[in-house]
Design a protein around this motif. Sequence first.
Motif, PDB file in Angstrom:
ATOM      1  N   ARG A   1       0.812  -1.212   0.000  1.00 43.91           N
ATOM      2  CA  ARG A   1       0.000   0.000   0.000  1.00 43.91           C
ATOM      3  C   ARG A   1       0.850   1.270   0.000  1.00 43.91           C
ATOM      4  N   TYR A   2       2.054   1.201   0.546  1.00 46.30           N
ATOM      5  CA  TYR A   2       2.881   2.407   0.710  1.00 46.30           C
ATOM      6  C   TYR A   2       4.185   2.294  -0.070  1.00 46.30           C
ATOM      7  N   ASP A   3       4.732   3.448  -0.390  1.00 42.57           N
ATOM      8  CA  ASP A   3       6.012   3.477  -1.106  1.00 42.57           C
ATOM      9  C   ASP A   3       7.186   3.128  -0.208  1.00 42.57           C
ATOM     10  N   ALA A   4       7.044   3.371   1.069  1.00 43.47           N
ATOM     11  CA  ALA A   4       8.082   3.012   2.037  1.00 43.47           C
ATOM     12  C   ALA A   4       7.425   2.756   3.384  1.00 43.47           C
ATOM     13  N   VAL A   5       8.083   1.922   4.177  1.00 37.10           N
ATOM     14  CA  VAL A   5       7.596   1.588   5.517  1.00 37.10           C
ATOM     15  C   VAL A   5       8.724   1.813   6.518  1.00 37.10           C
ATOM     16  N   VAL A   6       8.402   2.447   7.629  1.00 38.86           N
ATOM     17  CA  VAL A   6       9.370   2.618   8.714  1.00 38.86           C
ATOM     18  C   VAL A   6       8.871   1.834   9.920  1.00 38.86           C
ATOM     19  N   LEU A   7       9.656   0.867  10.343  1.00 34.73           N
ATOM     20  CA  LEU A   7       9.325   0.109  11.551  1.00 34.73           C
ATOM     21  C   LEU A   7       9.939   0.821  12.751  1.00 34.73           C
ATOM     22  N   ALA A   8       9.082   1.320  13.619  1.00 32.98           N
ATOM     23  CA  ALA A   8       9.530   1.953  14.862  1.00 32.98           C
ATOM     24  C   ALA A   8       8.738   1.325  16.006  1.00 32.98           C
ATOM     25  N   ILE A   9       8.806   0.001  16.055  1.00 34.80           N
ATOM     26  CA  ILE A   9       7.943  -0.785  16.933  1.00 34.80           C
ATOM     27  C   ILE A   9       8.559  -1.024  18.307  1.00 34.80           C
ATOM     28  N   GLY A  10       9.763  -0.524  18.526  1.00 38.39           N
ATOM     29  CA  GLY A  10      10.387  -0.629  19.834  1.00 38.39           C
ATOM     30  C   GLY A  10      10.873  -2.028  20.152  1.00 38.39           C
ATOM     31  N   ALA A  11      11.470  -2.157  21.325  1.00 38.81           N
ATOM     32  CA  ALA A  11      11.897  -3.454  21.852  1.00 38.81           C
ATOM     33  C   ALA A  11      10.989  -3.760  23.030  1.00 38.81           C
ATOM     34  N   THR A  12       9.896  -4.432  22.757  1.00 37.48           N
ATOM     35  CA  THR A  12       8.825  -4.560  23.752  1.00 37.48           C
ATOM     36  C   THR A  12       8.746  -5.936  24.421  1.00 37.48           C
ATOM     37  N   VAL A  13       9.640  -6.855  24.060  1.00 35.29           N
ATOM     38  CA  VAL A  13       9.638  -8.168  24.714  1.00 35.29           C
ATOM     39  C   VAL A  13      10.394  -8.035  26.030  1.00 35.29           C
TER      40      VAL A  13
ATOM     41  N   PRO B   1      27.093   4.943  22.173  1.00 39.31           N
ATOM     42  CA  PRO B   1      27.662   5.856  23.170  1.00 39.31           C
ATOM     43  C   PRO B   1      29.138   5.538  23.419  1.00 39.31           C
ATOM     44  N   LEU B   2      29.905   6.554  23.761  1.00 38.45           N
ATOM     45  CA  LEU B   2      31.323   6.389  24.036  1.00 38.45           C
ATOM     46  C   LEU B   2      31.520   5.653  25.347  1.00 38.45           C
ATOM     47  N   VAL B   3      32.265   4.553  25.292  1.00 36.52           N
ATOM     48  CA  VAL B   3      32.587   3.793  26.496  1.00 36.52           C
ATOM     49  C   VAL B   3      34.071   3.474  26.476  1.00 36.52           C
TER      50      VAL B   3
ATOM     51  N   ARG C   1      18.143  -0.970  17.215  1.00 37.04           N
ATOM     52  CA  ARG C   1      19.274  -0.690  18.098  1.00 37.04           C
ATOM     53  C   ARG C   1      19.271  -1.561  19.338  1.00 37.04           C
ATOM     54  N   GLY C   2      18.091  -2.000  19.762  1.00 34.31           N
ATOM     55  CA  GLY C   2      17.961  -2.601  21.071  1.00 34.31           C
ATOM     56  C   GLY C   2      17.566  -1.527  22.071  1.00 34.31           C
ATOM     57  N   GLN C   3      17.222  -1.935  23.274  1.00 36.15           N
ATOM     58  CA  GLN C   3      16.766  -0.995  24.290  1.00 36.15           C
ATOM     59  C   GLN C   3      17.778   0.131  24.470  1.00 36.15           C
ATOM     60  N   SER C   4      17.297   1.366  24.406  1.00 31.89           N
ATOM     61  CA  SER C   4      18.195   2.511  24.495  1.00 31.89           C
ATOM     62  C   SER C   4      17.454   3.707  25.076  1.00 31.89           C
ATOM     63  N   LEU C   5      18.077   4.889  24.959  1.00 35.71           N
ATOM     64  CA  LEU C   5      17.530   6.113  25.537  1.00 35.71           C
ATOM     65  C   LEU C   5      16.647   6.840  24.539  1.00 35.71           C
TER      66      LEU C   5
END
Length: 489
Positions: A233-245, A486-488, A447-451
């Motif tokens: 249906r769309y020309d592009a899709v952005v998944l921003a579904i988070g890390a919810t498990v 992040p710098l570590v 990215r995984g769980q982040s800020l």
Amino acid sequence: MADPKGFLKADRQVAERRPVEERINDWQEVYPGGMGRALLPIITEQAGRCMDCGIPFCHQGCPLGNIIPEWNDLVWRDDWRGAIERLHATNNFPEFTGRLCPAPCETACVLGINQPAVTIKNVEVSIIDKAWEAGYVSPQPPEWLSGKTVAVVGSGPAGLAAAQQLTRAGHTVAVYERDDKPGGLLRYGIPEFKMEKQHLDRRLEQMKREGTVFRSGVEVGAGVLTGGALKDRYDAVVLAIGATVPRDLPVPGRELKGIHQAMEFLPQANRVALGETVEDQIRADGKHVVIIGGGDTGADCLGTSTRQGAASITQLEILPEPPTDRPEGQPWPTYPMTFRISSAHEEAGDRVYSVSTKEFLGDDEGNVRALRLVEVRFEGGTFVEVEGSEREIPAELVLFAMGFLGPEGPGLVDQLGVELDGRSNVVRDSSYMSSVPGVFVAGDAGRGQSLIVWAIAEGRAAASAVDKYLTGSTTLPAPIPPTARPLVV
């Protein structure tokens, strides 16, 4: 720069919170009149502490690339319109980051090498709150439409940032959210005492007036609208579904009643705080509450349990108690693990460090009544139990706040057939595109769980990549690549 001698004349100062005995009886923000207003009497002097450091390492600490010295200078000069223009140039939602971000920019502040750092986060929230009150924030609809359509799945900070950038670039954007209202964890995960939802709602209203369409109550992949149908249906899709498990704790007694994930407890409490009715709500009234996990989510559970009238609250953390000052092994400008006291910790509860949960104990009716724990120490790269340290503590409500593992696989992710890495995050290339052409990934899902600040930065960067994919070029900023960390040390 701001006041050339400001950092020599003024000490670091933050706004005072409302008295504990007052604020635990309501769900309003803990600052009198709101955070931005509470800061106004002191913020000009605090902005003036920003020094002419030559190379502002606060830029390194902030993945958004906020032009911090410039808006500090503008606040000190009382140019609030100029300050919000500088701030909005790099951050779509400073009212969110100014309240919720742990401020890695401050731990990277050059002044922080040998003095308390500039109160960057406080200056930020003062700018945006003042801007809203003065009418400096208005919709920015596109001048023309590209004819391209984009679906953003998820309306947390990454999804909202991507949607706003793409809408302003002229694309027709629809944001899909499975909850009944948009906002993701910003709405139902963050307690009202940390960020009142009026701040979210007025930003959503701005986005609607710019042309972004929100389709709430639609879980893509769980009904008629499948992942494949969305892509067609769309020309592009952005998944921003988070890390919810959520991370679980499979120890004996886990099946007992009264043991819940934080994200089962907090959304219900947030709905009730906003005037909704929740049947069979999980509540802490009169109970001995144990929170497993010492991070921000645990603190949110603590503040919420306090306001619900818990009999006692204990927060458990497997790691040792961190030091009050920066450890030698975490030098400036890294983000150090230090002992921090949130507003919730000021109000109630005990924090217990270096302990691990062994077992949940139940009563005759299958309800949890106690928790057996043991002290641990870190040896040889693992946690070792301290002999003879086992003990029981009362626990009539147990909340898991131990972080998240990754995005949910069944449904949308499986239907799209995107590649996952070893941690179940969606794999992206250098342009935030997944293994499926036209499907991009932003925020914790990749990215995984982040800020929150990393989520907004990824949303902005992914929007730039989508814009280039659809039109062949882009003028949208891309603050970070998907590999940035992040710098570590």
